[in-house]
Design a protein around this motif. Structure first.
Motif: not given
Length: 519
Positions: A71-100
Motif C-alpha cells: 500500500m505504501v510503496n507506489v514508486y514507478p516500477g514497483c513490483a515483486c521479485d518473487v513469482p506471484s503464484h508463490l507470493y500469495s497466501f496458500s489458502f487464497e490462491p489467485n488463478p488470475n495473476w496477469t504475469e509471472k
C-alpha cells in the motif's frame, strides 16, 4: 515429509481443525491485538478466524488501507521479485495473476480482495498507532495505548495477547546529510506522485532493489539522471511474461493444476538456496551457475567496459540481496544517465559534493533502504521486570524461532529477527510463523494458561545454533549488508531453506515455555 510440506504449501493442511471454535474452559476467548494490516497482520487475523473461530482481535494500521508495504510503496516500477503464484497466501490462491512477477497495484488489489472476503475491515482501526504495550503481571495482560493519527485521540485498553506484524522494512533510512538539500526530496518508500521530473536533473541515491526498479522508469522521463552508487548489486535477468488466457482458465477450473504449478516454483526456489550456502556439495555448482548468469547479463547489457566494471559487484553473490531486472543495466547505455561511484561528502543547497566533483541536481530520490533495528522495535513494548524491547533489541534483536522473546509473555513476532529470505517467498515464512502462533494460542486455551513466555535457555540454545550455522552462509561473508548489525552479526536472514523452518515451526511445544494458569 515431502508430501506433508507440499500439502502445507498448497493450503490443504493449515486448517486441519476446520472452523472449530476454541475457548478456555470457562467459555471465554483471549483479546488479541495485531500490529499492522499488511500481509503478516492479515494472515494472523484470517487464521485466528479460520482455525480457532476467534473474532476477539483488533488490527491497528498506520495507513488508511490494508496492504502494508504494497500500500505504501507506489514508486514507478514497483513490483515483486518473487513469482506471484508463490507470493500469495496458500489458502487464497489467485488463478488470475496477469504475469509471472506482478506489480504493486495488482498485489495490493489482491490483498484488498482477500481482506474483504474474510471480513477483516470490521476488525481494523486505520490510521491508529500503538504507542505502547506494557505487560501487567498482576493481570497477565498488556496495557495498550493507541493514538489516532488524524484526531490525536488517545485510547487505553488491555489485551491478553500481542502479535506484532509491523514488518522490518518499514522506517525509511534518511541520512542526515541529505536534509540540507534545498530542492524536492523524497524516499522511495514515501513517494510523492506530484513530483515533476520533466526537464529536470534528478539524482537517485542508492543501487539496491528499489533503485533498480526506479532507475529505468526515471531514465525515460528526466533530462539527466545521476545515479550515485556506493556498492554494485548482482542483477540477474527477469524472465517475466504474461499468463495466457487459457492458462488462467485452467487454473480457475482446476485448482489442482495451480497447486502443482505453485509447488514447482517453491521447489525450484528451494534448490537455489544452495547458492547461499558455503559448505554444501551442491553449493559450488549452484553458485557458479548463478554467478555466470549474472556475469553474462552484465556483458550482454553493457558494451562499455568501464561502466561494466563499475557495475560488477566485488563481493560474493548472495551476500547482499540479488535483484532481477531486464532494464536496469541497459539504462546505463543512455546518454542522459550517468553513474557516480565516488562517496558523497556533503549536500549544500542544490549541490551534491563527492570526493572529486560537485554536481547540481533539481530533485533527489533516496533509495537508501530502511532502518531495520528501529523498525523491529520502534513501539514502546515493556515486558517482564520492566524490560524495554527498544533497549533489549537496540543492537542485536534475538528471538526464539524469530517469534518469541524470553522477556515478553504472550507476545509473538511475525518476520522477526533472522527470518528474512534471499531465495524464496517470505509469505511462506509468515504462514509458518502464524501456524506456530495459532497452535500456541490453541494450547493456551485448551490448557487454561493465562500466560506463556519462552524459556531463556531455549532461546539461547536456538540463537547459538543459528549463529553457528549462519557462518556457513554467504550472508556472513563480510560484505557489510543491511542484513548485519554494526558488529557484523547477521540479524535479518534465516540460515536455512524454507523447508527447514517449516519443520521447526510446524508444532508448538509447551515444554519450551514457562506458563501460568488462569485464576
Amino acid at each position: 515429509m515431502f508430501t506433508e510440506i507440499l500439502s502445507y504449501l498448497t493450503g490443504r493442511s493449515n486448517n486441519a481443525n476446520g472452523n472449530e471454535k476454541v475457548t478456555y474452559s470457562n467459555g471465554t476467548t483471549p483479546s488479541i491485538v495485531i500490529v499492522g494490516s499488511g500481509i503478516s497482520g492479515m494472515c494472523a487475523a484470517i487464521q485466528l478466524k479460520r482455525q480457532l473461530g476467534l473474532t476477539s482481535f483488533t488490527l491497528y494500521s498506520l495507513e488508511n488501507e490494508v496492504g502494508g508495504t504494497w500500500m505504501v510503496n507506489v514508486y514507478p516500477g514497483c513490483a515483486c521479485d518473487v513469482p506471484s503464484h508463490l507470493y500469495s497466501f496458500s489458502f487464497e490462491p489467485n488463478p488470475n495473476w496477469t504475469e509471472k512477477y506482478s506489480g504493486q497495484r495488482e498485489i495490493h488489489k489482491y490483498l484488498i480482495d482477500v481482506a474483504k472476503k474474510h471480513d477483516l475491515y470490521s476488525h481494523i482501526k486505520f490510521r491508529t498507532a500503538i504507542t505502547s504495550a506494557i505487560w501487567d503481571s498482576s493481570k497477565n495482560k498488556y496495557h495498550i495505548s493507541s493514538k489516532n493519527l488524524d484526531t490525536g485521540l488517545i485510547e487505553e485498553s488491555f489485551a491478553d495477547i500481542l502479535i506484532n506484524g509491523g514488518g522490518g522494512l518499514r522506517i525509511p533510512n534518511i541520512p542526515e546529510k541529505f536534509k540540507e538539500f534545498k530542492g524536492p526530496l523524497c524516499h522511495s518508500a514515501q513517494w510523492n506522485p506530484s513530483l515533476d521530473f520533466h526537464d529536470k536533473t534528478v539524482a537517485i541515491i542508492g543501487s539496491g532493489a528499489s533503485a533498480i526498479q526506479i532507475i529505468p522508469q526515471l531514465a525515460e522521463s528526466v533530462k539527466k539522471l545521476q545515479v550515485y552508487q556506493r556498492t554494485a548489486t548482482w542483477v540477474v535477468p527477469r524472465d517475466n511474461y504474461s499468463y495466457p488466457r487459457w492458462l488462467k482458465s485452467l487454473f480457475r477450473v482446476s485448482p489442482f493444476c495451480q497447486r502443482i504449478y505453485r509447488s514447482f516454483i517453491y521447489l525450484n526456489n528451494e534448490i537455489t538456496f544452495y547458492a547461499f550456502r558455503r559448505d554444501s556439495y551442491l553449493s559450488p555448482v549452484v553458485s557458479r551457475v548463478a554467478s555466470r548468469l549474472a556475469a553474462k547479463n552484465l556483458k550482454n547489457s553493457l558494451p562499455d567496459e568501464d561502466i561494466r566494471n563499475k557495475l560488477t559487484p566485488k563481493y560474493t553473490m548472495g551476500c547482499k540481496r540479488i535483484s532481477v531486472s531486464n532494464d536496469y543495466l541497459p539504462s546505463f547505455t543512455r546518454e542522459n544517465v550517468s553513474l557516480i561511484t565516488e562517496p558523497i561528502e556533503k549536500v549544500d543547497g542544490n549541490t551534491i559534493k563527492t570526493t572529486t566533483q560537485e554536481r547540481e541536481a533539481d530533485v533527489i530520490i533516496l533509495a537508501t533502504g530502511f532502518d531495520l533495528l528501529k523498525s523491529v522495535a520502534d513501539t514502546k513494548i515493556i515486558g517482564l521486570d520492566g524490560a524495554d524491547l527498544q533497549e533489549q533489541w537496540r543492537d542485536c534483536p534475538r528471538a526464539y524461532l524469530g517469534i518469541s522473546y524470553d522477556k515478553l509473555p504472550n507476545a509473538f513476532f511475525l518476520v522477526g529477527p533472522n527470518t528474512g529470505l534471499g531465495h524464496n517467498s517470505i509469505i511462506f515464512m509468515i504462514e509458518c510463523q502464524v501456524n506456530y502462533i495459532i497452535e500456541a494460542i490453541r494450547t493456551m486455551m485448551k490448557q487454561d494458561k493465562a500466560s506463556i513466555v519462552v524459556k531463556p535457555e531455549r532461546q539461547i540454545s536456538f540463537c547459538e545454533e543459528l549463529d553457528e550455522k549462519m557462518q556457513h552462509t554467504v550472508f556472513a561473508s563480510g560484505c557489510g549488508s543491511w542484513y548485519q548489525n554494526k558488529l557484523g552479526k547477521v540479524i535479518a536472514m534465516w540460515y536455512g531453506n524454507c523447508t527447514t523452518y517449516w519443520n521447526m515451526t510446524k508444532t508448538f511445544n509447551m515444554n519450551d515455555y514457562f506458563s501460568s494458569s488462569l485464576v
